[in-house]
Design a protein around this motif. Structure first.
Motif, PDB file in Angstrom:
ATOM      1  N   THR A  87       0.710  -1.144  -0.022  1.00 37.58           N
ATOM      2  CA  THR A  87      -0.008  -0.012   0.075  1.00 37.58           C
ATOM      3  C   THR A  87       0.899   1.399  -0.012  1.00 37.58           C
ATOM      4  OG1 THR A  87      -0.282  -0.037   2.527  1.00 37.58           O
ATOM      5  CG2 THR A  87      -2.155  -1.013   1.124  1.00 37.58           C
ATOM      6  N   ASP A 113      -2.153   3.483  -1.770  1.00 41.68           N
ATOM      7  CA  ASP A 113      -3.634   2.964  -1.441  1.00 41.68           C
ATOM      8  C   ASP A 113      -4.004   3.594  -0.185  1.00 41.68           C
ATOM      9  OD1 ASP A 113      -5.617   0.248  -0.494  1.00 41.68           O
ATOM     10  OD2 ASP A 113      -5.796   1.467  -2.414  1.00 41.68           O
ATOM     11  N   TRP A 114      -3.108   4.660   0.456  1.00 42.75           N
ATOM     12  CA  TRP A 114      -3.945   5.159   1.484  1.00 42.75           C
ATOM     13  C   TRP A 114      -4.605   6.540   1.116  1.00 42.75           C
ATOM     14  CZ3 TRP A 114      -5.819   4.689   6.083  1.00 42.75           C
ATOM     15  CH2 TRP A 114      -5.900   5.765   7.031  1.00 42.75           C
ATOM     16  N   TRP A 115      -4.127   6.939   0.245  1.00 40.60           N
ATOM     17  CA  TRP A 115      -5.141   8.371  -0.159  1.00 40.60           C
ATOM     18  C   TRP A 115      -5.050   8.138  -1.950  1.00 40.60           C
ATOM     19  CZ3 TRP A 115      -7.521  11.899   2.219  1.00 40.60           C
ATOM     20  CH2 TRP A 115      -8.192  13.125   1.539  1.00 40.60           C
ATOM     21  N   PRO A 116      -6.353   8.340  -2.292  1.00 36.29           N
ATOM     22  CA  PRO A 116      -6.708   8.154  -3.766  1.00 36.29           C
ATOM     23  C   PRO A 116      -5.712   9.059  -4.585  1.00 36.29           C
ATOM     24  CG  PRO A 116      -8.663   8.394  -2.372  1.00 36.29           C
ATOM     25  CD  PRO A 116      -7.685   8.612  -1.631  1.00 36.29           C
ATOM     26  N   ASN A 142      -5.761  -3.211 -10.502  1.00 35.90           N
ATOM     27  CA  ASN A 142      -6.741  -2.405  -9.643  1.00 35.90           C
ATOM     28  C   ASN A 142      -8.085  -2.936  -9.670  1.00 35.90           C
ATOM     29  OD1 ASN A 142      -8.302   0.602 -11.390  1.00 35.90           O
ATOM     30  ND2 ASN A 142      -7.296   0.667  -9.712  1.00 35.90           N
ATOM     31  N   HIS A 145     -11.974  -2.668  -4.835  1.00 39.16           N
ATOM     32  CA  HIS A 145     -12.008  -2.103  -3.542  1.00 39.16           C
ATOM     33  C   HIS A 145     -10.441  -1.071  -3.369  1.00 39.16           C
ATOM     34  CE1 HIS A 145      -9.827  -5.837  -3.453  1.00 39.16           C
ATOM     35  NE2 HIS A 145      -8.746  -5.226  -2.764  1.00 39.16           N
ATOM     36  N   ALA A 146      -9.841  -0.904  -4.712  1.00 39.76           N
ATOM     37  CA  ALA A 146      -9.078  -0.078  -4.482  1.00 39.76           C
ATOM     38  C   ALA A 146      -9.591   1.645  -4.360  1.00 39.76           C
ATOM     39  CB  ALA A 146      -8.185   0.181  -5.844  1.00 39.76           C
ATOM     40  N   LYS A 147      -8.662   2.141  -3.804  1.00 44.90           N
ATOM     41  CA  LYS A 147      -8.957   3.808  -3.389  1.00 44.90           C
ATOM     42  C   LYS A 147      -9.548   4.580  -4.410  1.00 44.90           C
ATOM     43  CE  LYS A 147      -8.775   3.437   1.153  1.00 44.90           C
ATOM     44  NZ  LYS A 147      -7.436   3.998   1.840  1.00 44.90           N
ATOM     45  N   ARG A 148      -8.670   4.145  -5.797  1.00 47.73           N
ATOM     46  CA  ARG A 148      -9.117   4.783  -6.960  1.00 47.73           C
ATOM     47  C   ARG A 148      -9.095   3.702  -8.161  1.00 47.73           C
ATOM     48  NH1 ARG A 148      -8.033   9.645  -9.853  1.00 47.73           N
ATOM     49  NH2 ARG A 148      -9.267   9.650 -11.840  1.00 47.73           N
TER      50      ARG A 148
END
Length: 308
Positions: A87, A113-116, A142, A145-148
């Protein structure tokens, strides 16, 4: 730097971590599972996706798992891909650099993966990963459940000029296959395993890093090969696979269990290796008795996959 011309395709089976009651990895059981996958004749084996619980591993554990896989696959002439996922971008890049010497066919990475990330930030990371990979192709993982979660057009933009040669992604809504045909023809597209026949029919899918292979590596391989000669029958089987997944596996997701828990449940239903259903904490594990109850249903609904 341009995307590698090597096209990776077919049925790729995932490593799943056997976890002891003290949360340690059972390396003996892991080695046995690797041997089963090599013997199954799958198109390839990959490590450290979601099913391998990469997000729980120390760097020493990561290194040991990749070395075990590389040694077995290299000796057997078995294609393998290393998931260098983390991440944190810096940890991921270090995993890529350390794995280069093991000479995998490719390496899989996720976006930080912490902030999009924005699309430009995603491309910056993939350029860095491409440099770290030293000529080994990359696969962008990708998942839903990925942030982006990138659209096909955004994936094309983010991977332009990088070493990314393939992408493992989630399916979108109506019109998604047309978008993929329009924007992703330069990449190998890997769809969810239980959608592979449809992806082949649509002329989009190169293969799957497959949840169906979690259930039965041999059955998933046989089904994948069927798509080349009898797509109609393969699509019929897919309909029944989807029925099994939606009716008997996804209800566990609705109860809050993770995708890794679902993959381990599938492997326990298939019974091809003793990896168990236990996850590393704090993530909840599915009761192994559920696999026993579902095994007969799977044999009834999709005997083509379950039959040895």
């Amino acid at each position: 730097m341009t995307a590698a011309s090597t096209r990776i395709s077919g049925n790729w089976a995932s490593l799943l971590l056997p976890i002891n009651s003290d949360d340690s990895i059972d390396y003996a059981q892991l080695g046995d599972a690797m041997d089963v996958l090599v013997a199954a004749g799958v198109d390839g084996i990959y490590s450290n996706g979601t099913a391998s619980e990469f997000y729980t591993q120390s760097e020493a554990e990561f290194d040991k798992i990749q070395e075990m896989l590389a040694n077995r696959c290299t000796a057997a002439g078995q294609p393998f891909i290393i998931g260098a996922c983390h991440t944190d971008a810096r940890q991921s890049l270090e995993r890529v650099r350390r794995a280069v010497g093991l000479k995998p066919l490719a390496m899989q990475v996720i976006l930080p993966d912490w902030w999009p990330v924005g699309v430009d930030e995603a491309r910056d990371f993939l350029m860095q990963a491409s440099e770290a990979a030293a000529g080994i192709p990359l696969i962008l993982y990708n998942p839903p459940h990925a942030k982006r979660v990138l659209t096909p057009a955004e994936i094309a933009e983010a991977t332009h000029g990088t070493a990314v040669s393939a992408t493992k992604l989630t399916l979108g809504g109506e019109g998604w296959y047309e978008e993929a045909r329009q924007h992703l023809s330069h990449l190998g597209v890997f769809v969810p395993g239980h959608h592979l026949a449809t992806g082949m029919r649509e002329g989009v899918a190169a293969g799957a890093f497959s949840n169906v292979a979690c259930l039965s590596p041999i059955g998933a391989q046989r089904w994948t090969e069927m798509m080349k000669t009898d797509l109609a029958t393969a699509l019929d089987i897919e309909t029944r696979i989807k029925g099994f997944v939606m009716g008997h596996i996804l209800p566990f997701a609705e109860q809050g269990f993770s995708n890794a828990a679902l993959d381990k449940l599938l492997a326990a239903i298939g019974g091809w290796a003793d990896v168990g259903t236990r996850l590393r904490g704090p993530y909840r594990s599915i009761d192994p008795d559920a696999a026993t109850a579902l095994r007969a249903i799977a044999h009834q609904m999709i005997p083509e996959i379950m039959t040895p």
